[in-house]
Scaffold this active site. Sequence first.
Site, PDB file in Angstrom:
ATOM      1  N   GLU A   1      17.984   5.046   4.349  1.00 52.39           N
ATOM      2  CA  GLU A   1      17.358   5.844   3.238  1.00 52.39           C
ATOM      3  C   GLU A   1      15.988   5.780   2.687  1.00 52.39           C
ATOM      4  OE1 GLU A   1      20.099   3.977   3.575  1.00 52.39           O
ATOM      5  OE2 GLU A   1      21.984   5.210   2.890  1.00 52.39           O
TER       6      GLU A   1
ATOM      7  N   PHE B   1      33.546  -1.061  -5.723  1.00 50.60           N
ATOM      8  CA  PHE B   1      33.183  -0.773  -4.267  1.00 50.60           C
ATOM      9  C   PHE B   1      31.884  -0.026  -4.258  1.00 50.60           C
ATOM     10  CE2 PHE B   1      32.588   1.052  -0.170  1.00 50.60           C
ATOM     11  CZ  PHE B   1      32.447   0.007   0.831  1.00 50.60           C
ATOM     12  N   GLN B   2      30.754  -0.760  -3.680  1.00 51.93           N
ATOM     13  CA  GLN B   2      29.348   0.082  -3.849  1.00 51.93           C
ATOM     14  C   GLN B   2      29.130   0.518  -5.092  1.00 51.93           C
ATOM     15  OE1 GLN B   2      29.576   2.818  -0.221  1.00 51.93           O
ATOM     16  NE2 GLN B   2      28.932   1.199   0.987  1.00 51.93           N
TER      17      GLN B   2
ATOM     18  N   LYS C   1      31.203  10.022  -9.283  1.00 47.49           N
ATOM     19  CA  LYS C   1      31.744  10.870  -8.237  1.00 47.49           C
ATOM     20  C   LYS C   1      32.666  11.736  -8.978  1.00 47.49           C
ATOM     21  CE  LYS C   1      34.280  10.193  -3.837  1.00 47.49           C
ATOM     22  NZ  LYS C   1      34.796   9.543  -2.931  1.00 47.49           N
TER      23      LYS C   1
ATOM     24  N   MET D   1      -4.120  -6.476   9.252  1.00 51.60           N
ATOM     25  CA  MET D   1      -5.088  -6.871   7.787  1.00 51.60           C
ATOM     26  C   MET D   1      -4.553  -8.263   7.342  1.00 51.60           C
ATOM     27  SD  MET D   1      -7.005  -5.638   5.537  1.00 51.60           S
ATOM     28  CE  MET D   1      -7.112  -3.773   5.434  1.00 51.60           C
TER      29      MET D   1
HETATM   30  C1  LIG Z   1      -4.932  -2.066   2.285  1.00 51.92           C
HETATM   31  C2  LIG Z   1      -5.333  -1.334   0.916  1.00 51.92           C
HETATM   32  C3  LIG Z   1      -6.798  -1.434   0.577  1.00 51.92           C
HETATM   33  C4  LIG Z   1      -7.292  -0.480  -0.348  1.00 51.92           C
HETATM   34  N1  LIG Z   1      -8.632  -0.447  -0.496  1.00 51.92           N
HETATM   35  C5  LIG Z   1      -9.115   0.645  -1.210  1.00 51.92           C
HETATM   36  C6  LIG Z   1     -10.412   0.705  -1.281  1.00 51.92           C
HETATM   37  O1  LIG Z   1     -11.175   0.196  -0.698  1.00 51.92           O
HETATM   38  N2  LIG Z   1     -10.889   1.910  -2.184  1.00 51.92           N
HETATM   39  C7  LIG Z   1      -9.773   2.670  -2.992  1.00 51.92           C
HETATM   40  O2  LIG Z   1     -10.394   3.504  -3.668  1.00 51.92           O
HETATM   41  N3  LIG Z   1      -8.748   2.307  -2.917  1.00 51.92           N
HETATM   42  C8  LIG Z   1      -8.190   1.649  -1.893  1.00 51.92           C
HETATM   43  N4  LIG Z   1      -6.777   1.307  -1.974  1.00 51.92           N
HETATM   44  C9  LIG Z   1      -5.959   2.263  -2.751  1.00 51.92           C
HETATM   45  C10 LIG Z   1      -5.969   1.549  -4.142  1.00 51.92           C
HETATM   46  O3  LIG Z   1      -4.948   0.575  -4.261  1.00 51.92           O
HETATM   47  C11 LIG Z   1      -5.454   2.724  -4.980  1.00 51.92           C
HETATM   48  O4  LIG Z   1      -4.043   3.259  -4.736  1.00 51.92           O
HETATM   49  C12 LIG Z   1      -6.314   3.726  -5.344  1.00 51.92           C
HETATM   50  O5  LIG Z   1      -7.611   3.385  -5.571  1.00 51.92           O
HETATM   51  C13 LIG Z   1      -5.826   4.706  -6.469  1.00 51.92           C
HETATM   52  O6  LIG Z   1      -6.800   6.036  -6.490  1.00 51.92           O
HETATM   53  P1  LIG Z   1      -6.638   6.780  -7.614  1.00 51.92           P
HETATM   54  O7  LIG Z   1      -7.125   6.095  -8.856  1.00 51.92           O
HETATM   55  O8  LIG Z   1      -7.558   7.911  -7.295  1.00 51.92           O
HETATM   56  O9  LIG Z   1      -5.184   7.567  -7.627  1.00 51.92           O
HETATM   57  P2  LIG Z   1      -3.846   7.343  -8.498  1.00 51.92           P
HETATM   58  O10 LIG Z   1      -3.549   5.737  -8.315  1.00 51.92           O
HETATM   59  O11 LIG Z   1      -3.018   8.202  -8.246  1.00 51.92           O
HETATM   60  O12 LIG Z   1      -4.532   7.745 -10.127  1.00 51.92           O
HETATM   61  C14 LIG Z   1      -4.629   8.964 -10.174  1.00 51.92           C
HETATM   62  C15 LIG Z   1      -5.058   9.099 -11.898  1.00 51.92           C
HETATM   63  O13 LIG Z   1      -5.142  10.538 -12.110  1.00 51.92           O
HETATM   64  C16 LIG Z   1      -4.371  10.756 -13.287  1.00 51.92           C
HETATM   65  N5  LIG Z   1      -3.990  12.208 -13.261  1.00 51.92           N
HETATM   66  C17 LIG Z   1      -2.682  12.620 -12.593  1.00 51.92           C
HETATM   67  N6  LIG Z   1      -2.671  13.993 -12.757  1.00 51.92           N
HETATM   68  C18 LIG Z   1      -4.037  14.398 -13.466  1.00 51.92           C
HETATM   69  C19 LIG Z   1      -4.273  15.664 -13.730  1.00 51.92           C
HETATM   70  N7  LIG Z   1      -3.649  16.655 -13.691  1.00 51.92           N
HETATM   71  N8  LIG Z   1      -5.276  15.739 -14.750  1.00 51.92           N
HETATM   72  C20 LIG Z   1      -6.090  14.552 -14.994  1.00 51.92           C
HETATM   73  N9  LIG Z   1      -5.875  13.371 -14.551  1.00 51.92           N
HETATM   74  C21 LIG Z   1      -4.440  13.205 -13.883  1.00 51.92           C
HETATM   75  C22 LIG Z   1      -3.167   9.733 -13.224  1.00 51.92           C
HETATM   76  O14 LIG Z   1      -2.929   9.636 -14.669  1.00 51.92           O
HETATM   77  C23 LIG Z   1      -3.918   8.717 -12.681  1.00 51.92           C
HETATM   78  O15 LIG Z   1      -4.697   7.759 -13.830  1.00 51.92           O
HETATM   79  C24 LIG Z   1      -6.376   0.354  -0.932  1.00 51.92           C
HETATM   80  C25 LIG Z   1      -4.863   0.339  -0.883  1.00 51.92           C
HETATM   81  C26 LIG Z   1      -4.361  -0.534   0.100  1.00 51.92           C
HETATM   82  C27 LIG Z   1      -2.866  -0.525   0.542  1.00 51.92           C
HETATM   83  C1  LIG Z   2       6.460  -3.785   3.314  1.00 50.45           C
HETATM   84  C2  LIG Z   2       5.300  -4.745   3.392  1.00 50.45           C
HETATM   85  N1  LIG Z   2       5.281  -6.149   3.434  1.00 50.45           N
HETATM   86  C3  LIG Z   2       4.122  -6.549   3.671  1.00 50.45           C
HETATM   87  C4  LIG Z   2       3.028  -5.973   3.431  1.00 50.45           C
HETATM   88  C5  LIG Z   2       1.596  -7.097   3.704  1.00 50.45           C
HETATM   89  N2  LIG Z   2       0.843  -6.353   4.526  1.00 50.45           N
HETATM   90  C6  LIG Z   2      -0.224  -5.484   4.258  1.00 50.45           C
HETATM   91  S1  LIG Z   2      -1.240  -5.003   5.630  1.00 50.45           S
HETATM   92  C7  LIG Z   2      -0.166  -5.858   6.692  1.00 50.45           C
HETATM   93  C8  LIG Z   2      -0.231  -5.887   8.262  1.00 50.45           C
HETATM   94  C9  LIG Z   2       0.007  -4.478   8.805  1.00 50.45           C
HETATM   95  O1  LIG Z   2      -0.012  -4.641  10.261  1.00 50.45           O
HETATM   96  P1  LIG Z   2       0.248  -3.552  11.080  1.00 50.45           P
HETATM   97  O2  LIG Z   2       0.957  -2.472  10.459  1.00 50.45           O
HETATM   98  O3  LIG Z   2       0.177  -3.879  12.570  1.00 50.45           O
HETATM   99  O4  LIG Z   2      -1.249  -2.791  10.822  1.00 50.45           O
HETATM  100  P2  LIG Z   2      -3.006  -3.197  11.087  1.00 50.45           P
HETATM  101  O5  LIG Z   2      -3.416  -4.071   9.840  1.00 50.45           O
HETATM  102  O6  LIG Z   2      -2.648  -4.216  12.246  1.00 50.45           O
HETATM  103  O7  LIG Z   2      -3.647  -2.176  11.308  1.00 50.45           O
HETATM  104  C10 LIG Z   2       0.985  -6.489   5.828  1.00 50.45           C
HETATM  105  C11 LIG Z   2       1.779  -7.501   6.656  1.00 50.45           C
HETATM  106  C12 LIG Z   2       2.815  -4.954   2.899  1.00 50.45           C
HETATM  107  N3  LIG Z   2       1.656  -4.132   2.511  1.00 50.45           N
HETATM  108  N4  LIG Z   2       3.999  -3.862   3.055  1.00 50.45           N
END
Ligand SMILES: Cc1cc2nc3c(=O)[nH]c(=O)nc-3n(C[C@H](O)[C@H](O)[C@H](O)COP(=O)(O)OP(=O)(O)OC[C@H]3O[C@@H](n4cnc5c(N)ncnc54)[C@H](O)[C@@H]3O)c2cc1C
Ligand SMILES: Cc1ncc(C[n+]2csc(CCOP(=O)(O)OP(=O)(O)O)c2C)c(N)n1
Length: 584
Positions: free
Chosen positions: A60, A122-123, A172, A484
């Site tokens: 799921e 159940f469930q 259900k 990472m």
């Molecule tokens: C490993 C990892 C590394 C990351 N590194 C980076 C990084 O280096 N740089 C980076 O930028 N991000 C990074 N991120 C992502 C980060 O965590 C955030 O998800 C991201 O920065 C959010 O972007 P956002 O604010 O544009 O989007 P969202 O979180 O989607 O926010 C959007 C905003 O827009 C508003 N909005 C929605 N609809 C409308 C509308 N119609 N009009 C006006 N406003 C609206 C919402 O209310 C919200 O506040 C990383 C994520 C991971 C997993």
């Molecule tokens: C469900 C979940 N568990 C753990 C993490 C923490 N985490 C972030 S990046 C990462 C490693 C990802 O490894 P891989 O998929 O091999 O990608 P790579 O960084 O090597 O490109 C982990 C364990 C996460 N983001 N999501």
Amino acid sequence: MYAGSAHWVMAMQRTGAQIIWECLVHEGVSTVFGYPGGAILPAYDAMLDYPVKHVLVRHEQGASHMADGYARAGGGVGVCMATSGPGATNLVTGIATAMMDSVPMVCLTGQVPSKLIGYDAFQETDITGITLPITKHSYLVTRVEDIMPAMKEAFVLAKSGRPGPVLVDITKDAQQAKIDWAWDPSPVKLRGYRPKLTVPQSEISTAIDLLSKSKRPVILAGQGILHSGAMKEVRQFAERINAPVAMTLLGLGGFPASHPLHIGMMGMHGESWVNHAIQEADLLIALGMRFDDRVTGNIKTYAVNAKKIHIDIDPSEINKNVQADAAIVADLREALKDLLDVVKPANHEPWLSYIASMKGTSAVHDIQSLPDNGHLYAPHVINDIWRITEGKAIVVTDVGQHQMWEAQYYHHETPRTLITSGGLGTMGFGLPAAIGAKMARPDAEVWAIVGDGGFQMTQAELSTAAQEGVKVNVAVINNGYLGMVRQWQEFFYDRRYAATPLRSPDFVKIAEAHGLLGLRAEKRPEVLDVVQRARQAEGTVLIDFRVEQEDSVYPMVPAGADLDAMIRRPQQPSVLVETGADPI
Ligand SMILES: Cc1cc2nc3c(=O)[nH]c(=O)nc-3n(C[C@H](O)[C@H](O)[C@H](O)COP(=O)(O)OP(=O)(O)OC[C@H]3O[C@@H](n4cnc5c(N)ncnc54)[C@H](O)[C@@H]3O)c2cc1C
Ligand SMILES: Cc1ncc(C[n+]2csc(CCOP(=O)(O)OP(=O)(O)O)c2C)c(N)n1
Ligand SMILES: [Mg+2]
């Protein structure tokens, strides 16, 4: 049997299960992703009589990510369904992923019969309770007559204002009961819910004043641009005020990467010149972005000399992380239209030249140069996929290093072409979300760029792709590590690689076991051939890219550090091969 009429005037006897599908058809839903079980069986039985495609997933979680990818790629509402108990709890990660990234979804779950609720039947699980903090809203429906109102409201809530996932849990007995029923075409009215906001004109005046005084503005372009469909207005606005545009991860594609004012991604793994520009700016103009901590670094030292204009549809985002000097709570497109009516053209060439000069040297040291020592680097692979697909593919990533390299090396020109889990950072998202994206956009070339770790979390969905005959190209960036996390251990835990080395199965054989084509590349010159073969083959293809194991993503702002305190790629003595900015 579904009669296919748009609005029935006459009431007809319908079961609750039929009403669910009647509502889905009326909402224009053509595809749902799900997995059956006892408490949702009446709905599954009724499904056969309705013109809605059901995609049988293998878990799921896959259904929720597929619905998410479907919504992000197509711009509509994604729908997933599951049974009660474990079926419903398996949806939770996907619902939380959608909530964090404001993705419109309706999640339907079956619930035990109403008279058994509270008896540990159940469930039985309290899924509305479990998902309360990760849904925009949720319903527990115990009476057949409440199904249509809940379904109608769920769709309105999911897609209006700040979008998000809505859960409808239906017992259900409510699915089995019958009533005289007709579709009610009247618009939904929800007390206290006002997603349509008028643009506050006094804040527009304040913003205009701030804009007129600014010498060093930076536009921060976020995912709100995509939600509001404001690409044209953002472009007009940026060109009018002649300001550089920095992108959040989720904003990528909202402003063309090739536009001269586009300077790149901000934040933890953003380009160094972008982060420096933000720290040196005198005005930040935040367009539909929420100042995530991955974006700001140390909030206390974040852009301290800059005034801030913040446009966001959600009032709770204003002054949450960063104090706004002008707070425009409105739909971004509407707000920009009003700003464009009054904002005067400006010229910021000295500031733009200064940023370009910072880019000149940074590009060499950081992400755009890699030594050609015969090894295959993940950025090579991603940059090659960008060139070969001419930047036109929809790329869906998983989470990790490969995700950041995608953001750096695949340059997005149009919205909804990068689909990635930003806020929750959900490993296992990539493959199922790519399947959902392809079903929403069958015309598009879809690539899943996934890590060897994350891919294994949901790789069973290859079976779904095979059964459905869906074509996605899966690039497994196989570095033999949870890369990472290994990178954090390298930088901050003295290279003590606890639980990050990863032994994987033979991914080519995994593909073949599903009757799919599996390919492998270990050297740079092999990339073109496997990518082309994948593109030309029918059905889903998996490529196992054996990349350099201990490469790291640069630059990197350590968590909580100042935005401009970046760890940079150590200088390489070897000759540069290329830059990510090379033309396609
Ligand atoms: C490993 C990892 C590394 C990351 N590194 C980076 C990084 O280096 N740089 C980076 O930028 N991000 C990074 N991120 C992502 C980060 O965590 C955030 O998800 C991201 O920065 C959010 O972007 P956002 O604010 O544009 O989007 P969202 O979180 O989607 O926010 C959007 C905003 O827009 C508003 N909005 C929605 N609809 C409308 C509308 N119609 N009009 C006006 N406003 C609206 C919402 O209310 C919200 O506040 C990383 C994520 C991971 C997993
Ligand atoms: C469900 C979940 N568990 C753990 C993490 C923490 N985490 C972030 S990046 C990462 C490693 C990802 O490894 P891989 O998929 O091999 O990608 P790579 O960084 O090597 O490109 C982990 C364990 C996460 N983001 N999501
Ligand atoms: Mg890995």
